[in-house]
Design a protein around this motif. Sequence first.
Motif, PDB file in Angstrom:
ATOM      1  N   ASP A  45       0.834  -1.212   0.000  1.00  0.00           N
ATOM      2  CA  ASP A  45       0.000   0.000   0.000  1.00  0.00           C
ATOM      3  C   ASP A  45       0.866   1.258   0.000  1.00  0.00           C
ATOM      4  OD1 ASP A  45      -2.659  -1.359   2.110  1.00  0.00           O
ATOM      5  OD2 ASP A  45      -2.327  -1.476  -0.055  1.00  0.00           O
ATOM      6  N   LYS A  46       1.943   1.264   0.777  1.00  0.00           N
ATOM      7  CA  LYS A  46       2.855   2.413   0.807  1.00  0.00           C
ATOM      8  C   LYS A  46       3.499   2.614  -0.566  1.00  0.00           C
ATOM      9  CE  LYS A  46       4.069   2.153   5.705  1.00  0.00           C
ATOM     10  NZ  LYS A  46       5.134   1.872   6.675  1.00  0.00           N
ATOM     11  N   LEU A  47       3.875   1.493  -1.198  1.00  0.00           N
ATOM     12  CA  LEU A  47       4.496   1.581  -2.522  1.00  0.00           C
ATOM     13  C   LEU A  47       3.496   2.090  -3.561  1.00  0.00           C
ATOM     14  CD1 LEU A  47       6.673  -1.651  -2.554  1.00  0.00           C
ATOM     15  CD2 LEU A  47       7.490   0.716  -2.474  1.00  0.00           C
ATOM     16  N   THR A  95      10.121  13.049  -7.957  1.00  0.00           N
ATOM     17  CA  THR A  95      10.943  12.631  -9.094  1.00  0.00           C
ATOM     18  C   THR A  95      11.217  11.133  -9.025  1.00  0.00           C
ATOM     19  OG1 THR A  95      13.031  12.978  -7.935  1.00  0.00           O
ATOM     20  CG2 THR A  95      12.088  14.888  -9.113  1.00  0.00           C
ATOM     21  N   LYS A  96      11.760  10.589 -10.095  1.00  0.00           N
ATOM     22  CA  LYS A  96      12.120   9.165 -10.151  1.00  0.00           C
ATOM     23  C   LYS A  96      13.168   8.845  -9.091  1.00  0.00           C
ATOM     24  CE  LYS A  96      12.415   5.084 -12.281  1.00  0.00           C
ATOM     25  NZ  LYS A  96      12.010   4.021 -11.395  1.00  0.00           N
ATOM     26  N   GLU A 103      12.791   6.388  -1.685  1.00  0.00           N
ATOM     27  CA  GLU A 103      11.722   6.037  -0.752  1.00  0.00           C
ATOM     28  C   GLU A 103      11.323   4.567  -0.891  1.00  0.00           C
ATOM     29  OE1 GLU A 103      11.903   9.182   1.393  1.00  0.00           O
ATOM     30  OE2 GLU A 103      10.299   7.749   1.795  1.00  0.00           O
ATOM     31  N   LYS A 104      11.311   4.072  -2.111  1.00  0.00           N
ATOM     32  CA  LYS A 104      10.984   2.673  -2.353  1.00  0.00           C
ATOM     33  C   LYS A 104      11.982   1.774  -1.634  1.00  0.00           C
ATOM     34  CE  LYS A 104      11.166  -0.687  -6.050  1.00  0.00           C
ATOM     35  NZ  LYS A 104      11.529  -0.884  -7.447  1.00  0.00           N
ATOM     36  N   LEU A 144       2.252   9.189  -6.415  1.00  0.00           N
ATOM     37  CA  LEU A 144       2.922  10.487  -6.364  1.00  0.00           C
ATOM     38  C   LEU A 144       3.881  10.662  -7.541  1.00  0.00           C
ATOM     39  CD1 LEU A 144       3.707  10.734  -2.541  1.00  0.00           C
ATOM     40  CD2 LEU A 144       1.946  11.971  -3.816  1.00  0.00           C
ATOM     41  N   LEU A 145       4.570   9.578  -7.901  1.00  0.00           N
ATOM     42  CA  LEU A 145       5.478   9.624  -9.056  1.00  0.00           C
ATOM     43  C   LEU A 145       4.689   9.868 -10.339  1.00  0.00           C
ATOM     44  CD1 LEU A 145       8.318   9.224 -10.324  1.00  0.00           C
ATOM     45  CD2 LEU A 145       7.767   6.792 -10.477  1.00  0.00           C
ATOM     46  N   ASP A 146       3.600   9.140 -10.529  1.00  0.00           N
ATOM     47  CA  ASP A 146       2.778   9.272 -11.746  1.00  0.00           C
ATOM     48  C   ASP A 146       2.194  10.669 -11.876  1.00  0.00           C
ATOM     49  OD1 ASP A 146       1.357   5.912 -11.701  1.00  0.00           O
ATOM     50  OD2 ASP A 146       3.292   6.648 -12.423  1.00  0.00           O
ATOM     51  N   GLU A 147       1.854  11.288 -10.754  1.00  0.00           N
ATOM     52  CA  GLU A 147       1.274  12.626 -10.775  1.00  0.00           C
ATOM     53  C   GLU A 147       2.330  13.717 -10.884  1.00  0.00           C
ATOM     54  OE1 GLU A 147      -1.057  12.652  -7.192  1.00  0.00           O
ATOM     55  OE2 GLU A 147      -2.649  11.459  -8.091  1.00  0.00           O
TER      56      GLU A 147
END
Length: 165
Positions: free
Chosen positions: A136-138, A151-152, A158-159, A144-147
Motif C-alpha cells: 500500500d505504501k508503494l 521525481t524518479k 523512498e521505495k 505520487l510519481l505518476d502525478e
Amino acid sequence: MKSIYLQSIALFLAVAIFFASCGSTTMIQSIPSDAKLYMNGEYMGNTPYTYRDTKVVGSSTLVKLEKEGYNPFNTSFSRDEELDVGALIGGVFLLVPFLWIMKYKPFRTYELQPAAEGFDTNYYSIPSGLDKAKADKLRELKKLLDEGVITKEEFDAEKKKILES
C-alpha cells in the motif's frame, strides 16, 4: 438586387466558416511511441494518433496510455486551450459557433515512465514475499510519481526505504 447578392455571399461565407471551425484536431504522441491509446475508455489505436472531434468549449476527454514495461499513464485534456479565430468570426454572423470558439493545442506529447521493479504494470499486484502494508505504501508512492509530485530519484530512494523496513 445587389444587396441580396452580397447578403447571400456573406451568409454562405459565414456558414462555411461555421462548419469549418466546429472541429478541432490534436496529435497525441508518447515517449516511447507505439503505446496503446484509450480515449474515454475506448481503444483508439496506437500513438502517434490524430484525434479530431466537434465537442463544444470546455468538453473534456480522458486519455489512458499503456505500453508493456511502462506504467499506465492517465490524463485528460479539454477543448479550451487555444482561440479558434474562424469560430470567432463565424460567431459574429451566426452566434452558434461561439460554442466552438476554443480548440485543442495542435500537439501533445506524454512521456511514459518505466515500470517499477516488482510491480505488475496492469494491476499493481503484490509481489510474492511483500506484505500488504508495504504494498500500500508503494502504491501511494507510485501514485505520487505518476502525478509528478516526486521525481524518479525520490521514488527510488523512498521505495528502497520501504522495502528495507
